[in-house]
Design an enzyme around this catalytic site. Structure first.
Site, mmCIF file in Angstrom:
data_model
loop_
_atom_site.group_PDB
_atom_site.id
_atom_site.type_symbol
_atom_site.label_atom_id
_atom_site.label_comp_id
_atom_site.label_asym_id
_atom_site.label_seq_id
_atom_site.Cartn_x
_atom_site.Cartn_y
_atom_site.Cartn_z
ATOM 1 N N LYS A 86 0.824 -1.218 0.000
ATOM 2 C CA LYS A 86 0.000 0.000 0.000
ATOM 3 C C LYS A 86 0.859 1.269 0.000
ATOM 4 O O LYS A 86 0.445 2.305 -0.488
ATOM 5 C CB LYS A 86 -0.938 -0.003 1.201
ATOM 6 C CG LYS A 86 -2.071 -1.019 1.027
ATOM 7 C CD LYS A 86 -3.171 -0.809 2.038
ATOM 8 C CE LYS A 86 -4.413 -1.616 1.678
ATOM 9 N NZ LYS A 86 -4.187 -3.074 1.834
ATOM 10 N N GLU A 108 -10.816 6.651 2.773
ATOM 11 C CA GLU A 108 -11.753 5.776 3.485
ATOM 12 C C GLU A 108 -11.036 4.448 3.649
ATOM 13 O O GLU A 108 -10.168 4.090 2.864
ATOM 14 C CB GLU A 108 -13.069 5.653 2.720
ATOM 15 C CG GLU A 108 -13.234 4.453 1.836
ATOM 16 C CD GLU A 108 -12.451 4.548 0.543
ATOM 17 O OE1 GLU A 108 -11.913 3.503 0.140
ATOM 18 O OE2 GLU A 108 -12.368 5.624 -0.075
ATOM 19 N N SER A 376 2.149 -9.631 -0.568
ATOM 20 C CA SER A 376 1.713 -8.231 -0.567
ATOM 21 C C SER A 376 1.982 -7.539 0.770
ATOM 22 O O SER A 376 2.175 -6.332 0.811
ATOM 23 C CB SER A 376 0.235 -8.138 -0.916
ATOM 24 O OG SER A 376 -0.529 -9.013 -0.104
HETATM 25 C C1 LIG Z 1 -4.951 -4.148 1.343
HETATM 26 C C2 LIG Z 1 -4.195 -5.384 1.172
HETATM 27 C C3 LIG Z 1 -4.475 -6.279 0.118
HETATM 28 C C4 LIG Z 1 -5.625 -6.125 -0.826
HETATM 29 O O1 LIG Z 1 -5.540 -5.035 -1.678
HETATM 30 P P1 LIG Z 1 -5.282 -5.139 -3.235
HETATM 31 O O2 LIG Z 1 -5.670 -3.803 -3.712
HETATM 32 O O3 LIG Z 1 -6.136 -6.242 -3.784
HETATM 33 O O4 LIG Z 1 -3.836 -5.429 -3.423
HETATM 34 C C5 LIG Z 1 -3.659 -7.378 -0.041
HETATM 35 N N1 LIG Z 1 -2.636 -7.626 0.807
HETATM 36 C C6 LIG Z 1 -2.348 -6.798 1.828
HETATM 37 C C7 LIG Z 1 -1.197 -7.143 2.726
HETATM 38 C C8 LIG Z 1 -3.109 -5.662 2.050
HETATM 39 O O5 LIG Z 1 -2.817 -4.857 3.087
#
Ligand SMILES: *Cc1c(COP(=O)(O)O)cnc(C)c1O
Length: 408
Positions: A86, A108, A376
């Site tokens: 993010k 949000e 992620s």
């Molecule tokens: C917010 C989040 C996601 C989901 O968001 P995408 O926009 O689909 O990437 C995935 N993994 C983590 C660790 C997150 O914080």
């Protein structure tokens, strides 16, 4: 409406008249910024010096040996500042807000991760920050609210409707329609009206660009398959888009949840509960009932718990350029345990979906094939949910003891 921000039949801008000026101003500023090499360099440098990019591509020797199939690699977005991809997006949009001369950002948030990331970038860039969050979500995700407050953000509890993400989104839009002269609306995933899907995917594409270089360096070619979890779709777009048109196969993994019954999952593909729809400013596949009412969703991971999906992914899937699959809550916990125990990497529960998808297929592939799984984010934030899912009683006892003690 024009063709701006369309991806096949998806995307576009379906916004009330009252938001038109704010959106047009953003569209123009974004195009302008993308044509400015100095701005692009500034984003890159901030990603390096503030967030720690490039993130590594990590080989998993133990799991590769255990499964006996494809060579398994992880793209380590968990090593970004604040522990997830993010940060890539908030850095890009935060710098754009500054460039536009805005003094305040609004966001949000559902689970609170995007709220924390926005508050971080606001603190860094000297911007005011207001985060709208459903009152119900605030109760469930208090640690994130705590950090937002420490970072100087104002967290506004939204009590309308079900008091969750959708209601927070309506409030943020209401704010933006009257405040856009000094306020920038920072969306956290590759959704919403144009140019947000394209812009967020663009700032996240640094992930896939790095994988191109790193895979070539480490194993002499692009990966055969790339896996990413899909909530709104921003980490998936980020790692996939640079590979569209190459030989790499791109696989998105959605939240299969408890079952495929309505309300038990967040699968926007492969269930008849997901259909074309227009809501929240754009067209995509939404989980909806017969009357077109958006459905409740469930996932063990808060970040994948979303009714819509990036219009970019909806279109790529329709064109056969991305394959979508899902992982159930149970498979996700198994994948979480495997990666933690055998590779020493603690993935976020969102990312554990991608791990589940990748490990499921790796065994059936050959040792001269290579897969990359997008981690992620890191799992630290999920300690409460994970301890609960694993029935770890000492953790509950710890919380009770902690509350009883007078001071630290
Ligand atoms: C917010 C989040 C996601 C989901 O968001 P995408 O926009 O689909 O990437 C995935 N993994 C983590 C660790 C997150 O914080």
């Amino acid at each position: 409406m024009n063709d701006e921000g369309r991806f096949g039949q998806y995307g576009g801008s379906y916004i009330p008249e009252i938001l038109y000026s704010s959106q047009q101003q953003l569209l123009k500023a974004y195009r302008d910024a993308m044509n400015d090499a100095a701005f692009i360099q500034l984003v890159k440098s901030e990603m390096q010096t503030f967030s720690g990019r490039p993130t590594p591509l990590t080989y998993c020797a133990n799991l590769t040996k255990m499964l006996g199939g494809a060579q398994i690699y992880l793209k380590r977005e968990d090593l970004n500042h604040s522990g997830a991809h993010k940060m890539n997006n908030v850095i890009g949009q935060g710098l754009l807000a500054k460039r536009m001369g805005k003094t305040r950002i609004i966001a949000e948030t559902g689970a609170g991760q995007h709220g924390v990331a926005s508050a971080i970038v606001a603190a860094r860039l000297g911007l005011e920050c207001t985060v709208y969050m459903g009152a119900h979500d605030i109760e469930r995700q208090y640690p994130n609210v705590f950090w937002m407050k420490q970072l100087g953000a104002t967290v506004v509890p939204v009590t309308t409707g079900a008091a969750t993400l959708k209601d927070a989104l309506d409030e943020a839009l209401r704010d933006w329609s009257s405040s856009y002269e000094d306020t920038y609306y920072l969306i956290g995933t590759s959704c919403g009206c144009a140019p947000y899907p394209e812009m967020v995917a663009g700032f996240q594409s640094v992930i896939g660009e790095e994988v191109k270089e790193q895979s070539t360096q480490q194993f002499g070619k692009y990966p055969d398959r790339i896996y990413a979890c899909v909530g709104g779709g921003s980490n998936a777009c980020g790692i996939f888009l640079p590979f569209v048109g190459s030989d790499a196969e791109l696989i998105g993994v959605e939240a299969g949840g408890r079952s495929d019954a309505p309300g038990d999952h967040a699968m926007r593909f492969h269930t008849d509960q997901a259909r074309f729809g227009i809501a929240q400013g754009f067209a995509t596949k939404f989980l909806q009932d017969e009357e077109g009412q958006l459905q409740p969703t469930h996932s063990i991971s808060a970040g994948l718990d979303y009714v819509g999906v990036s219009p970019i992914l909806a279109d790529l899937e329709e064109q056969g350029k991305v394959r979508m699959t899902s992982a159930s809550d149970i498979e996700v916990m198994e994948a979480f345990k495997l990666l933690t125990r055998h590779e020493g990497v603690i993935p976020a529960l969102e990312s554990a979906h991608a791990v589940a998808g990748g490990l499921r297929e790796a065994a059936g592939m050959s040792p001269d094939q290579h897969i990359v799984i997008s981690i992620s984010g890191r799992g630290d934030k999920d300690i409460f949910n994970i301890a609960k899912a694993l029935d770890d009683e000492p953790f509950t006892e710890f919380l009770q003891t902690y509350l009883k003690e007078e001071s630290v």
